[in-house]
Design an enzyme around this catalytic site. Structure first.
Site, PDB file in Angstrom:
ATOM      1  N   GLU A  71      -5.067  -4.171 -11.436  1.00 54.31           N
ATOM      2  CA  GLU A  71      -5.002  -3.175 -10.351  1.00 54.31           C
ATOM      3  C   GLU A  71      -5.996  -2.048 -10.604  1.00 54.31           C
ATOM      4  OE1 GLU A  71      -0.787  -2.585 -10.543  1.00 54.31           O
ATOM      5  OE2 GLU A  71      -0.484  -4.610  -9.756  1.00 54.31           O
ATOM      6  N   GLY A 124       3.189  -9.731  -9.006  1.00 55.04           N
ATOM      7  CA  GLY A 124       3.952  -9.202  -7.879  1.00 55.04           C
ATOM      8  C   GLY A 124       4.149 -10.189  -6.741  1.00 55.04           C
ATOM      9  N   SER A 135       4.923 -11.947 -12.488  1.00 52.80           N
ATOM     10  CA  SER A 135       6.195 -12.446 -11.963  1.00 52.80           C
ATOM     11  C   SER A 135       7.158 -12.945 -13.040  1.00 52.80           C
ATOM     12  CB  SER A 135       5.956 -13.521 -10.892  1.00 52.80           C
ATOM     13  OG  SER A 135       5.257 -12.960  -9.791  1.00 52.80           O
ATOM     14  N   ASN A 157       5.814  -2.393 -17.334  1.00 50.43           N
ATOM     15  CA  ASN A 157       4.768  -1.620 -16.643  1.00 50.43           C
ATOM     16  C   ASN A 157       5.370  -1.127 -15.327  1.00 50.43           C
ATOM     17  OD1 ASN A 157       2.529  -0.641 -15.319  1.00 50.43           O
ATOM     18  ND2 ASN A 157       1.540  -2.659 -15.064  1.00 50.43           N
ATOM     19  N   TRP A 158       5.708   0.156 -15.309  1.00 52.31           N
ATOM     20  CA  TRP A 158       6.359   0.703 -14.103  1.00 52.31           C
ATOM     21  C   TRP A 158       5.376   0.935 -12.966  1.00 52.31           C
ATOM     22  CZ3 TRP A 158      10.985   4.545 -14.602  1.00 52.31           C
ATOM     23  CH2 TRP A 158      12.026   3.906 -15.298  1.00 52.31           C
ATOM     24  N   LYS A 159       4.079   0.856 -13.263  1.00 55.20           N
ATOM     25  CA  LYS A 159       3.055   1.143 -12.234  1.00 55.20           C
ATOM     26  C   LYS A 159       3.342   2.516 -11.615  1.00 55.20           C
ATOM     27  CE  LYS A 159       2.497  -3.767 -11.744  1.00 55.20           C
ATOM     28  NZ  LYS A 159       2.004  -4.876 -10.965  1.00 55.20           N
ATOM     29  N   HIS A 182      -5.834  -3.135 -16.580  1.00 55.75           N
ATOM     30  CA  HIS A 182      -4.956  -3.891 -15.681  1.00 55.75           C
ATOM     31  C   HIS A 182      -5.754  -4.276 -14.431  1.00 55.75           C
ATOM     32  CE1 HIS A 182      -1.723  -4.829 -12.915  1.00 55.75           C
ATOM     33  NE2 HIS A 182      -0.943  -4.983 -13.966  1.00 55.75           N
ATOM     34  N   GLY A 231       6.152  -6.274 -14.766  1.00 53.41           N
ATOM     35  CA  GLY A 231       6.016  -5.217 -13.774  1.00 53.41           C
ATOM     36  C   GLY A 231       7.338  -4.942 -13.083  1.00 53.41           C
ATOM     37  N   GLY A 232       7.495  -5.489 -11.891  1.00 53.11           N
ATOM     38  CA  GLY A 232       8.662  -5.220 -11.045  1.00 53.11           C
ATOM     39  C   GLY A 232       9.998  -5.287 -11.766  1.00 53.11           C
ATOM     40  N   GLU A 240      -2.920 -12.008 -17.453  1.00 54.85           N
ATOM     41  CA  GLU A 240      -2.241 -11.814 -16.174  1.00 54.85           C
ATOM     42  C   GLU A 240      -3.079 -12.407 -15.045  1.00 54.85           C
ATOM     43  OE1 GLU A 240       0.778  -8.375 -16.351  1.00 54.85           O
ATOM     44  OE2 GLU A 240      -1.132  -7.576 -15.696  1.00 54.85           O
TER      45      GLU A 240
HETATM   46  P1  PGA Z   1       4.885  -8.266 -11.960  1.00 51.63           P
HETATM   47  O1  PGA Z   1       3.645  -7.388 -12.505  1.00 51.63           O
HETATM   48  O2  PGA Z   1       5.770  -8.562 -13.136  1.00 51.63           O
HETATM   49  O3  PGA Z   1       5.542  -7.377 -10.948  1.00 51.63           O
HETATM   50  O4  PGA Z   1       4.316  -9.511 -11.380  1.00 51.63           O
HETATM   51  C1  PGA Z   1       3.080  -7.644 -13.768  1.00 51.63           C
HETATM   52  C2  PGA Z   1       1.978  -6.659 -14.049  1.00 51.63           C
HETATM   53  O5  PGA Z   1       1.230  -6.308 -13.127  1.00 51.63           O
HETATM   54  O6  PGA Z   1       1.827  -6.179 -15.193  1.00 51.63           O
END
Ligand code: PGA
Length: 241
Positions: free
Chosen positions: A93, A170, A202, A8-10, A91, A223-224, A164
């Site tokens: 977010e 993050g 994470s 997930n590149w956001k 998600h 994510g990251g 999640e």
């Molecule tokens: P993260 O994000 O791996 O950077 O913690 C995961 C996500 O939000 O899908």
């Protein structure tokens, strides 16, 4: 069950990173179903860079409306038209910053299924909810609207759930193995054994193999670490049966 790894590149990346990161990832061979969910404007570039490899492209959101006068929205049909295979829905977010409710998540899932996109539906509790001991109640409420959309029969090839915990996203602080196993077991009891349950929060190259081999963990949502080809590549390689 083949494992699933979703990046997930956001709201990150550029034409340059699409070419560099996905160009490198496209070379690796993987034993899992791997998708990278990029921002809308880069879907076409990502599908063309990944056209020859095994990795597919996904989106991070979908409109709950089919088409028409909804300025700024992107429909499931458009995503399919651009060769997207999957889409992340609900998600945390999006729930937090764009006020997506469990009802709108269910409507989006409906649209994803109509468009034959594989849906990755996110659920998870905040730190305050975990500390208040209501994790299972929160997740069961988040899951409860989905059943009406999914209908009867095995839907494991149409959607999966991503657990999640909001406090693990993050933060560099993944949930513990016991916490992951406990919640995944609960989710499987809610949605059925055959539905894949991914863990997200994470995940990195150092902890992926351990997490991927926990009971009831069918994959990871990253994510990251998905913005780095080496890091994400080694997570994908850890996703073996
Ligand atoms: P993260 O994000 O791996 O950077 O913690 C995961 C996500 O939000 O899908």
């Amino acid at each position: 069950m083949r494992k699933r790894v979703v990046g997930n590149w956001k709201m990150n990346g550029s034409r340059q990173t699409i070419a560099a990161v996905l160009g490198e990832l496209g070379q690796i061979s993987v034993a899992a179903d791997v998708a990278v969910c990029v921002p809308y404007p880069y879907v076409a570039a990502a599908t063309s860079v990944l056209a020859i490899g095994q990795i597919t492209v996904g989106a991070q959101n979908i409109s709950e409306f089919p088409e028409g006068a909804y300025t700024g929205e992107v429909s499931g049909r458009m995503l399919k038209d651009m060769a997207c295979s999957s889409v992340i829905i609900g998600h945390s977010e999006r729930r937090r910053w764009f006020h997506e409710s469990d009802e709108s998540v269910a409507r989006k899932l409906d649209k994803a299924l109509d468009a034959k996109l594989f849906a990755i539906v996110c659920v998870g509790e905040t730190l305050a909810e975990r500390e208040a001991g209501v994790t299972e109640a929160v997740i069961s409420a988040q899951l409860s609207r989905l059943a009406g959309v999914i209908g009867e029969g095995d839907a494991s090839d149409r959607y999966c759930i991503a657990y999640e915990p909001v406090w693990a996203i993050g933060t560099g602080r993944a949930a513990s193995e016991a916490q992951i196993e406990e919640v995944h077991d609960f989710i499987k009891r809610c949605v059925g054994e055959t539905i894949q349950v991914l863990y997200g929060g994470s995940v990195n190259a150092a902890n992926a193999a351990k997490i991927l081999h926990l009971k009831n963990v069918d994959g990871v949502l990253v994510g990251g670490a998905s913005l780095d080809a080496k890091e994400f590549g080694s997570i994908c390689k850890a996703a073996v049966l």
